[in-house]
Design a protein around this motif. Structure first.
Motif, PDB file in Angstrom:
ATOM      1  N   THR A   1       0.841  -1.192   0.000  1.00 42.51           N
ATOM      2  CA  THR A   1       0.000   0.000   0.000  1.00 42.51           C
ATOM      3  C   THR A   1       0.868   1.231   0.000  1.00 42.51           C
ATOM      4  N   THR A   2       0.362   2.336  -0.530  1.00 44.36           N
ATOM      5  CA  THR A   2       1.107   3.584  -0.492  1.00 44.36           C
ATOM      6  C   THR A   2       0.538   4.529   0.558  1.00 44.36           C
ATOM      7  N   SER A   3      -0.303   4.002   1.451  1.00 47.66           N
ATOM      8  CA  SER A   3      -0.808   4.837   2.529  1.00 47.66           C
ATOM      9  C   SER A   3       0.306   5.095   3.527  1.00 47.66           C
ATOM     10  N   ASP A   4       0.066   6.011   4.463  1.00 47.14           N
ATOM     11  CA  ASP A   4       1.100   6.348   5.435  1.00 47.14           C
ATOM     12  C   ASP A   4       1.257   5.275   6.498  1.00 47.14           C
ATOM     13  N   LYS A   5       0.289   4.405   6.639  1.00 45.08           N
ATOM     14  CA  LYS A   5       0.342   3.383   7.670  1.00 45.08           C
ATOM     15  C   LYS A   5       0.960   2.101   7.114  1.00 45.08           C
ATOM     16  N   SER A   6       1.800   1.459   7.920  1.00 43.61           N
ATOM     17  CA  SER A   6       2.389   0.181   7.549  1.00 43.61           C
ATOM     18  C   SER A   6       1.678  -0.936   8.293  1.00 43.61           C
TER      19      SER A   6
ATOM     20  N   GLN B   1       9.006   8.857  -3.366  1.00 49.47           N
ATOM     21  CA  GLN B   1      10.129   9.245  -2.505  1.00 49.47           C
ATOM     22  C   GLN B   1       9.665  10.227  -1.430  1.00 49.47           C
ATOM     23  N   GLN B   2       8.797  11.161  -1.819  1.00 49.73           N
ATOM     24  CA  GLN B   2       8.242  12.100  -0.836  1.00 49.73           C
ATOM     25  C   GLN B   2       7.478  11.363   0.263  1.00 49.73           C
ATOM     26  N   LYS B   3       6.831  10.259  -0.107  1.00 47.21           N
ATOM     27  CA  LYS B   3       6.052   9.492   0.860  1.00 47.21           C
ATOM     28  C   LYS B   3       6.912   8.507   1.636  1.00 47.21           C
ATOM     29  N   GLY B   4       8.227   8.454   1.313  1.00 45.64           N
ATOM     30  CA  GLY B   4       9.113   7.497   1.972  1.00 45.64           C
ATOM     31  C   GLY B   4       8.879   6.078   1.523  1.00 45.64           C
ATOM     32  N   LYS B   5       8.392   5.904   0.270  1.00 39.48           N
ATOM     33  CA  LYS B   5       8.028   4.573  -0.205  1.00 39.48           C
ATOM     34  C   LYS B   5       8.645   4.267  -1.562  1.00 39.48           C
ATOM     35  N   LEU B   6       9.823   4.789  -1.819  1.00 39.00           N
ATOM     36  CA  LEU B   6      10.483   4.517  -3.095  1.00 39.00           C
ATOM     37  C   LEU B   6      11.222   3.193  -3.015  1.00 39.00           C
ATOM     38  N   GLY B   7      10.947   2.304  -3.963  1.00 30.45           N
ATOM     39  CA  GLY B   7      11.703   1.062  -4.044  1.00 30.45           C
ATOM     40  C   GLY B   7      10.889  -0.177  -3.750  1.00 30.45           C
ATOM     41  N   GLY B   8      11.421  -1.303  -4.225  1.00 28.39           N
ATOM     42  CA  GLY B   8      10.850  -2.606  -3.892  1.00 28.39           C
ATOM     43  C   GLY B   8       9.444  -2.800  -4.388  1.00 28.39           C
ATOM     44  N   GLN B   9       8.585  -3.304  -3.502  1.00 24.29           N
ATOM     45  CA  GLN B   9       7.218  -3.651  -3.872  1.00 24.29           C
ATOM     46  C   GLN B   9       6.272  -2.454  -3.852  1.00 24.29           C
TER      47      GLN B   9
END
Length: 504
Positions: free
Chosen positions: A102-107, A473-481
């Motif tokens: 997911t690209t939401s802020d929650k993991s 990248q702004q969301k801290g989610k660049l890379g991988g899955q």
């Protein structure tokens, strides 16, 4: 090394009888899985709470245990991450997969038990290999190395005994020592987190390896391929790795990317789709040209299928394998040997075959557009993009779409942000082909487009290369899955991406 091929093929054939037993008896295999995991977990806190010791049938299980989403299980998982034992699963759990679906802020943190690793992920990986050798007995796959382009692999320590990371990191950290002999690159590179440096290091350190297979998300695999061609000056990947014969992919639809792969690799190879998530290894193609992936029914996961219209109900109706219909959308619900109970994964699937049971991922429960009753799912949009590219000579790197709402003087529409690797011959032609393909693929969309009564022609906005990665990248989610959500039923993400482009 080629002497290994006949021996490996013989071993694969010896293992096939086990696979054939659950392929031929999938409903019985599923009953055994449910009985095993419920019995094993009966003395856990969750098992006591839901009277597992008194559940003797699928009906009892469904009547007693509620369907859950992550937020429902989160209090149990948080206690497990603090070291509390016997909560959802009886054996100690020291690893958690940080979900990147997911690209939401929650993991999400998915418990990974020893059983879910050994009897789920690793067993499924062996079965994939067995099925491949069964189809290609003379394969030289294991005479070379498999290049793994995993996720962002940072391992984080919660306390002295509890760790978490992306699934690929967890599996690599716990893999048997001999797996390092057939995998590249080394863990020091595979576990890197910064992707620009990682791609450079991956390219530099694998160019001279005898790579026979690659596994990874299509977008990052293409980035790596281009970097390798840049470093070597070669015209195709087959010049760099002449032994390469297999690409294993998953996570996103391969339909929009296949033509790019065929061109950049430069020779025919085999492509195999897998459905391996943080929650479990669900399915993989059992035959090279099969429409859909074989559902793994004997790997510690009990499946239920919820018709989409049931989503959101307090007591949703679910069905088992013996009642599914080909071509219908279902939300996937699982109970696992890692302590997930009647858990909604979030993906939607369609069955392409019931003998054997094969599925394809059709989208996400929350990734669709139905602002005007058009019910467009990701499977529709991926196929429409591929058709529009074929008709106009375009190559698409990535895309996202969202609704444009009614206003006082116009009907609704869909707005598409598309990052082209190669521009179409004419943008208007691309829009026409995209719209036409969606009409042909989705009768609800076609009905809403009739005479522009509810939907006008789509708006397509080409965005600069790198725009989607910049947003990730702004969301801290660049890379991988991590991936761009293809379809959204509101404009929040699309507006964020537009703002990101404008500010840049």
């Amino acid at each position: 090394m080629k002497l290994l091929s006949p021996a490996i093929s013989r071993l694969a054939r010896l293992r096939m009888w086990r696979i054939e037993s659950w392929i031929q008896n999938p409903v019985a295999a599923q009953r055994e899985v449910l009985q095993d995991i419920v019995t094993t977990a009966q003395y856990t806190q969750f098992g006591h709470q839901h009277q597992f010791s008194k559940l003797f049938s699928v009906r009892d299980f469904k009547n007693t245990v509620p369907v859950s989403e992550y937020e429902d299980l989160k209090p149990f998982i948080e206690r497990m991450m603090q070291g509390e034992e016997n909560v959802l699963w009886p054996t100690p759990i020291s690893w958690f997969a940080k979900s990147s679906g997911t690209t939401s802020d929650k993991s999400k943190f998915i418990p990974v038990s020893e059983e879910s690793m050994q009897d789920g992920h690793y067993k499924a990986a062996k079965d994939v290999l067995t099925l491949y050798y069964n189809n290609f007995p003379s394969s030289d796959l294991l005479t070379g190395k498999g290049l793994v382009i995993g996720g962002s692999h940072t391992i984080s320590q919660v306390n002295e005994t509890i760790q978490f990371g992306d699934l690929s990191a967890v599996l690599m950290q716990n893999a048997p020592f001999w797996s390092n002999w057939i995998r590249t690159p080394g863990l020091n590179i595979a576990l890197m987190d910064e992707w620009e440096t990682k791609i450079q290091m991956l390219a530099e350190n694998t160019i001279k390896d005898p790579v026979t297979s690659i596994s990874g998300v299509p977008t990052w695999t293409l980035v790596l391929f281009r970097k390798i061609l840049e470093l070597t000056g070669k015209q195709s990947i087959s010049e760099v790795w002449p032994q390469m014969e297999l690409y294993l992919h998953g996570g996103v639809s391969f339909v929009p990317y296949r033509e790019q792969f065929e061109q950049i690799i430069g020779k025919p190879i085999n492509y195999l789709e897998m459905y391996n998530a943080s929650e479990g290894f669900f399915a993989a193609q059992d035959e090279p040209d099969a429409d859909g992936m074989l559902l793994f029914t004997d790997h510690g996961i009990f499946y239920e299928f919820m018709p989409i219209e049931e989503y959101g109900k307090q007591f949703p109706h679910t069905i088992g394998l013996n009642k599914v219909e080909i071509g219908k959308n279902y939300a996937l619900i699982i109970s696992t040997n890692g302590g997930l109970w009647r858990y909604i994964v979030g993906d939607t699937v369609q069955f392409t075959s019931v003998n054997p049971y094969r599925i394809k991922v059709s989208g996400r429960l929350k990734h669709y557009i139905n602002a005007f009753g058009e019910e467009v799912i990701v499977d529709n949009s991926d196929r429409a993009i591929a058709i529009a590219c074929e008709q106009t000579g375009a190559v698409v790197n990535d895309y996202t779409a969202a609704p444009v709402y009614f206003n006082h003087d116009s009907t609704g529409a869909h707005e598409w942000l598309i990052e082209f690797e190669k521009d179409p011959v004419g943008l208007n032609d691309f829009v026409y082909e995209l719209d036409t393909a969606l009409k042909n693929l989705n009768s609800d969309y076609e009905a809403k487009r009739h005479k522009n009564m509810a939907l006008r022609l789509p708006f397509v906005k080409p965005v600069p290369k790198g725009s989607f990665n910049a947003w990730l990248q702004q969301k801290g989610k660049l890379g991988g899955q991590h991936k761009i959500p293809r379809l959204n039923n509101d404009r929040k993400i699309l507006e964020e991406i537009l703002q990101s482009i404008t500010s840049k």
